[in-house]
Design an enzyme around this catalytic site. Structure first.
Site, PDB file in Angstrom:
ATOM      1  N   SER A  23       0.837  -1.205   0.000  1.00 20.92           N
ATOM      2  CA  SER A  23       0.000   0.000   0.000  1.00 20.92           C
ATOM      3  C   SER A  23       0.873   1.257   0.000  1.00 20.92           C
ATOM      4  O   SER A  23       0.367   2.373  -0.027  1.00 20.92           O
ATOM      5  CB  SER A  23      -0.933   0.006   1.213  1.00 20.92           C
ATOM      6  OG  SER A  23      -0.202  -0.201   2.402  1.00 20.92           O
ATOM      7  N   ASN A 110      -2.385  -2.471  13.031  1.00 18.05           N
ATOM      8  CA  ASN A 110      -3.848  -2.350  12.995  1.00 18.05           C
ATOM      9  C   ASN A 110      -4.338  -1.117  13.757  1.00 18.05           C
ATOM     10  O   ASN A 110      -5.179  -0.368  13.261  1.00 18.05           O
ATOM     11  CB  ASN A 110      -4.495  -3.616  13.559  1.00 18.05           C
ATOM     12  CG  ASN A 110      -4.121  -4.855  12.757  1.00 18.05           C
ATOM     13  OD1 ASN A 110      -3.515  -4.734  11.691  1.00 18.05           O
ATOM     14  ND2 ASN A 110      -4.467  -6.027  13.255  1.00 18.05           N
ATOM     15  N   THR A 155     -39.511  24.941 -12.411  1.00 17.83           N
ATOM     16  CA  THR A 155     -39.774  23.575 -11.969  1.00 17.83           C
ATOM     17  C   THR A 155     -39.912  22.764 -13.243  1.00 17.83           C
ATOM     18  O   THR A 155     -40.381  23.289 -14.271  1.00 17.83           O
ATOM     19  CB  THR A 155     -41.067  23.469 -11.136  1.00 17.83           C
ATOM     20  OG1 THR A 155     -42.173  23.874 -11.959  1.00 17.83           O
ATOM     21  CG2 THR A 155     -41.026  24.343  -9.893  1.00 17.83           C
ATOM     22  N   HIS A 156     -39.466  21.531 -13.195  1.00 12.88           N
ATOM     23  CA  HIS A 156     -39.444  20.685 -14.398  1.00 12.88           C
ATOM     24  C   HIS A 156     -38.648  21.343 -15.526  1.00 12.88           C
ATOM     25  O   HIS A 156     -38.905  21.058 -16.693  1.00 12.88           O
ATOM     26  CB  HIS A 156     -40.867  20.370 -14.890  1.00 12.88           C
ATOM     27  CG  HIS A 156     -41.808  19.963 -13.799  1.00 12.88           C
ATOM     28  ND1 HIS A 156     -42.031  18.647 -13.456  1.00 12.88           N
ATOM     29  CD2 HIS A 156     -42.558  20.710 -12.943  1.00 12.88           C
ATOM     30  CE1 HIS A 156     -42.900  18.596 -12.450  1.00 12.88           C
ATOM     31  NE2 HIS A 156     -43.229  19.836 -12.115  1.00 12.88           N
ATOM     32  N   SER A 277     -12.037  25.059 -27.696  1.00 18.26           N
ATOM     33  CA  SER A 277     -12.112  23.819 -28.452  1.00 18.26           C
ATOM     34  C   SER A 277     -10.876  23.712 -29.332  1.00 18.26           C
ATOM     35  O   SER A 277     -10.399  24.709 -29.864  1.00 18.26           O
ATOM     36  CB  SER A 277     -13.371  23.824 -29.319  1.00 18.26           C
ATOM     37  OG  SER A 277     -13.221  22.944 -30.413  1.00 18.26           O
ATOM     38  N   LYS A 283     -15.556  28.363 -29.861  1.00 26.17           N
ATOM     39  CA  LYS A 283     -16.134  27.766 -28.654  1.00 26.17           C
ATOM     40  C   LYS A 283     -15.556  28.336 -27.356  1.00 26.17           C
ATOM     41  O   LYS A 283     -14.390  28.668 -27.264  1.00 26.17           O
ATOM     42  CB  LYS A 283     -15.907  26.248 -28.638  1.00 26.17           C
ATOM     43  CG  LYS A 283     -16.694  25.460 -29.648  1.00 26.17           C
ATOM     44  CD  LYS A 283     -18.208  25.590 -29.489  1.00 26.17           C
ATOM     45  CE  LYS A 283     -18.725  24.998 -28.208  1.00 26.17           C
ATOM     46  NZ  LYS A 283     -18.555  23.547 -28.161  1.00 26.17           N
ATOM     47  N   GLU A 290     -18.698  21.119 -15.940  1.00 26.07           N
ATOM     48  CA  GLU A 290     -18.978  19.758 -16.410  1.00 26.07           C
ATOM     49  C   GLU A 290     -18.251  18.722 -15.571  1.00 26.07           C
ATOM     50  O   GLU A 290     -18.797  17.659 -15.258  1.00 26.07           O
ATOM     51  CB  GLU A 290     -18.564  19.630 -17.883  1.00 26.07           C
ATOM     52  CG  GLU A 290     -19.468  20.427 -18.805  1.00 26.07           C
ATOM     53  CD  GLU A 290     -18.884  20.476 -20.218  1.00 26.07           C
ATOM     54  OE1 GLU A 290     -19.327  19.698 -21.055  1.00 26.07           O
ATOM     55  OE2 GLU A 290     -17.975  21.279 -20.455  1.00 26.07           O
ATOM     56  N   TYR A 317      -9.698  -6.744  12.569  1.00 26.50           N
ATOM     57  CA  TYR A 317      -8.995  -6.257  11.377  1.00 26.50           C
ATOM     58  C   TYR A 317      -8.947  -7.330  10.296  1.00 26.50           C
ATOM     59  O   TYR A 317      -8.729  -8.513  10.571  1.00 26.50           O
ATOM     60  CB  TYR A 317      -7.555  -5.832  11.721  1.00 26.50           C
ATOM     61  CG  TYR A 317      -6.806  -5.344  10.488  1.00 26.50           C
ATOM     62  CD1 TYR A 317      -6.929  -4.032  10.046  1.00 26.50           C
ATOM     63  CD2 TYR A 317      -6.030  -6.219   9.723  1.00 26.50           C
ATOM     64  CE1 TYR A 317      -6.295  -3.601   8.891  1.00 26.50           C
ATOM     65  CE2 TYR A 317      -5.387  -5.790   8.569  1.00 26.50           C
ATOM     66  CZ  TYR A 317      -5.532  -4.481   8.159  1.00 26.50           C
ATOM     67  OH  TYR A 317      -4.904  -4.057   7.008  1.00 26.50           O
ATOM     68  N   GLN A 322      -7.520  -2.229   4.093  1.00 25.83           N
ATOM     69  CA  GLN A 322      -6.546  -1.392   3.390  1.00 25.83           C
ATOM     70  C   GLN A 322      -7.207  -0.644   2.225  1.00 25.83           C
ATOM     71  O   GLN A 322      -6.690   0.364   1.754  1.00 25.83           O
ATOM     72  CB  GLN A 322      -5.409  -2.286   2.890  1.00 25.83           C
ATOM     73  CG  GLN A 322      -4.309  -1.563   2.164  1.00 25.83           C
ATOM     74  CD  GLN A 322      -3.113  -2.468   1.943  1.00 25.83           C
ATOM     75  OE1 GLN A 322      -2.415  -2.808   2.890  1.00 25.83           O
ATOM     76  NE2 GLN A 322      -2.884  -2.871   0.701  1.00 25.83           N
ATOM     77  N   LYS A 325      -8.295   3.507   1.986  1.00 26.20           N
ATOM     78  CA  LYS A 325      -7.504   4.732   1.839  1.00 26.20           C
ATOM     79  C   LYS A 325      -7.651   5.417   0.480  1.00 26.20           C
ATOM     80  O   LYS A 325      -7.849   6.627   0.404  1.00 26.20           O
ATOM     81  CB  LYS A 325      -6.028   4.419   2.126  1.00 26.20           C
ATOM     82  CG  LYS A 325      -5.756   4.407   3.637  1.00 26.20           C
ATOM     83  CD  LYS A 325      -4.384   3.916   3.987  1.00 26.20           C
ATOM     84  CE  LYS A 325      -4.297   2.416   4.158  1.00 26.20           C
ATOM     85  NZ  LYS A 325      -5.277   1.793   5.042  1.00 26.20           N
TER      86      LYS A 325
HETATM   87  N1  ARG Z   1      -1.356  -1.314   5.060  1.00 21.48           N
HETATM   88  C1  ARG Z   1      -2.223  -1.872   6.041  1.00 21.48           C
HETATM   89  C2  ARG Z   1      -3.611  -1.214   5.939  1.00 21.48           C
HETATM   90  O1  ARG Z   1      -3.696  -0.238   5.329  1.00 21.48           O
HETATM   91  C3  ARG Z   1      -1.664  -1.655   7.404  1.00 21.48           C
HETATM   92  C4  ARG Z   1      -2.177  -2.625   8.393  1.00 21.48           C
HETATM   93  C5  ARG Z   1      -1.609  -3.955   8.125  1.00 21.48           C
HETATM   94  N2  ARG Z   1      -2.018  -4.859   9.141  1.00 21.48           N
HETATM   95  C6  ARG Z   1      -1.870  -6.177   8.977  1.00 21.48           C
HETATM   96  N3  ARG Z   1      -2.290  -6.915   9.959  1.00 21.48           N
HETATM   97  N4  ARG Z   1      -1.352  -6.691   7.894  1.00 21.48           N
HETATM   98  O2  ARG Z   1      -4.573  -1.669   6.458  1.00 21.48           O
END
Ligand code: ARG
Length: 474
Positions: A23, A110, A155-156, A277, A283, A290, A317, A322, A325
């Site tokens: 990650s 975790n 409206t509409h 354009s 244009k 948009e 967990y 992961q 993110k």
């Molecule tokens: N990169 C992991 C995540 O975003 C970190 C936690 C990893 N924990 C594990 N038990 N492998 O969740």
């Protein structure tokens, strides 16, 4: 080498495993939060007597050096660095030797990643809330500036009744105000430190989750270690808030697209906020608007994607988490960019008031005023509606101006014709919260206080004074 090699054979992880599970490419942006999290953690370990004051110093110094390397782009990532947490811990251990190897005592990635992400969300949601307020402020300033200008209300997407342009602009403003409320409410709810939950169950070591929470500036600590490491409801909430904010920006964008067409001609974009354009020299395109409309799709996708990821997960967990993110980072980035671009566009574009008013000044736009006049003279509204509807139908069918038919009608006559004059109907929207100049003046005053209250709330949330005035900061 990974940080968890102890239990594994000598061969090391397969390249495909690392390629699939890393990650680092996206969680690098958690580095400042991860460093803060590690500092608070080791200070807690020292308070618990697990680290000596000297060891604490050594680790803090190493963390400082890591921060410098990361900020100066001289940090060298190693092939085994799965994520930012492992990378930082590896480097601290390189720098501080056996003492550095004590950094992860009583901690798991975790609770660490959950803590990092809450710190990140706290900061970014506040920053976005401040930008929402900037766009609200721009809408408010434009509303003040356009005074009693009016346009057709729809409206509409059919012309319905004239409304003040200020009223229309503030309709978007109030919606954004609720978005800001939601961002701050989500931020308050997520203001909880998970650090000290360990992998899932806490620790046998004398950790200090309460002290660590205070150190990190959280309002409190987790109540349940499983919940602390397992839930991402705060990410889902943030994604909902941003998706809905994105939908509001999309609706504003759609109106900008319509208003800048030759057919409407209500709005002219400043050159700096429009695009051309590659083929058609004449244009001038509203690409910002948009994209505000188009990108709302992926914001909704991020929310539904994360909810789908979460829905089948057993406690606590799971690596699936992961996946929290990238959607959050992307939503934060995209909404931030959209707010800035739309703010600039709204601040610099020109309203064509003549076109708006001409479009609103069709006699039929005052139809309900005719009916309301009959009602004031005692006629039941349903009958009045039928009378005026009949006149409109006649006028269209026989190509006779509505005013002529109104004048000739025994229950209406000359006083009623005055209602059809340009600019009259909008002045008759007098009820609280209505679209005419009377209630809009009140509304503008309320919006001004609303902006002030929001400014104070943002001040309190950031702990530092931001501009209390309603002027744009550009
Ligand atoms: N990169 C992991 C995540 O975003 C970190 C936690 C990893 N924990 C594990 N038990 N492998 O969740």
């Amino acid at each position: 080498m990974t940080l968890w090699h102890g239990r594994f054979g000598d061969g090391g992880p397969a390249a495909e495993l690392l390629a699939y599970t890393v990650s680092l490419p996206f969680d690098r942006r958690l580095a400042p939060d991860d460093l803060a999290c590690s500092r608070a953690h080791v200070r807690g370990l020292e308070r618990g007597g697990i680290l000596t004051p000297d060891e604490l110093d050594v680790i803090l110094t190493a963390l400082g050096q890591v921060q410098q390397e990361l900020e100066g782009d001289s940090f060298v990532f190693a092939p085994g660095d799965e994520d930012i947490h492992t990378a930082i811990e590896r480097r601290v251990t390189e720098l501080a030797g056996p003492t550095g190897a004590k950094l992860h005592t009583g901690r798991s990635r975790n609770d660490q990643v959950a803590t990092d992400l809450r710190l990140y969300a706290k900061r970014e949601l506040l920053a976005l809330a401040e930008r929402v307020r900037e766009l609200e402020t721009t809408l408010f300033e434009r509303a003040l500036e356009v005074g009693d200008a009016y346009l057709p209300g729809y409206t509409h997407l059919q012309r319905a009744q004239p409304v003040l342009l200020a009223h229309h602009l503030l309709a978007h403003g109030w919606a954004l105000g609720r978005d800001l409320d939601r961002l701050l409410a989500t931020r308050e709810r997520l203001d909880v430190s998970p650090l000290g939950a360990g992998a899932l169950a806490g620790s046998s070591l004398p950790l200090d989750p309460d002290g660590v929470a205070v150190d990190l500036g959280f309002a409190g600590r987790f109540e349940n270690s499983l919940d602390a490491v397992a839930d991402r409801d705060f990410v889902a909430e943030a994604l909902f808030d941003l998706a809905l904010l994105g939908v509001h920006l999309s609706r504003l964008g759609e109106e900008i697209v319509l208003w800048t067409t030759e057919e409407f001609g209500f709005l002219h974009l400043a050159d700096a906020y429009a695009t051309g354009s590659s083929m058609l020299p004449q244009k001038k395109n509203p690409d910002i608007a948009e994209l505000a409309r188009g990108k709302s799709g992926r914001l909704i996708g991020h929310l539904t994607g994360l909810l789908t990821t979460l829905k089948g997960l057993p406690l606590s967990y799971n690596r699936d988490l992961q996946e929290d993110k990238e959607p959050l980072f992307d939503a934060v980035d995209q909404v931030g960019l959209a707010l800035s671009a739309l703010n600039g566009l709204m601040a610099t574009s020109r309203f064509d008031i003549d076109r708006m008013q001409a479009a609103a000044d069709t006699p039929a736009a005052a139809a309900v005023d005719l009916a309301e006049m009959l009602v004031s003279n005692g006629m039941p509204f349903r009958d009045a509606h039928t009378v005026v509807g009949g006149l409109v139908r006649d006028s269209l069918a026989r190509h006779v101006p509505l005013a002529e038919l109104v004048e000739a009608h025994p229950a209406l006559g000359a006083p009623a014709v005055e209602l059809l004059a340009p600019g009259v109907a909008v002045h008759r929207r007098t009820t609280p919260g209505g679209a005419g100049p009377g209630p809009v003046t009140v509304q503008l005053g309320r919006f001004r206080s609303h902006l002030a209250t929001q400014g104070e709330r943002l001040n309190r949330a950031s702990g530092a004074p931001v501009s209390g005035k309603t002027h744009r900061s550009r």
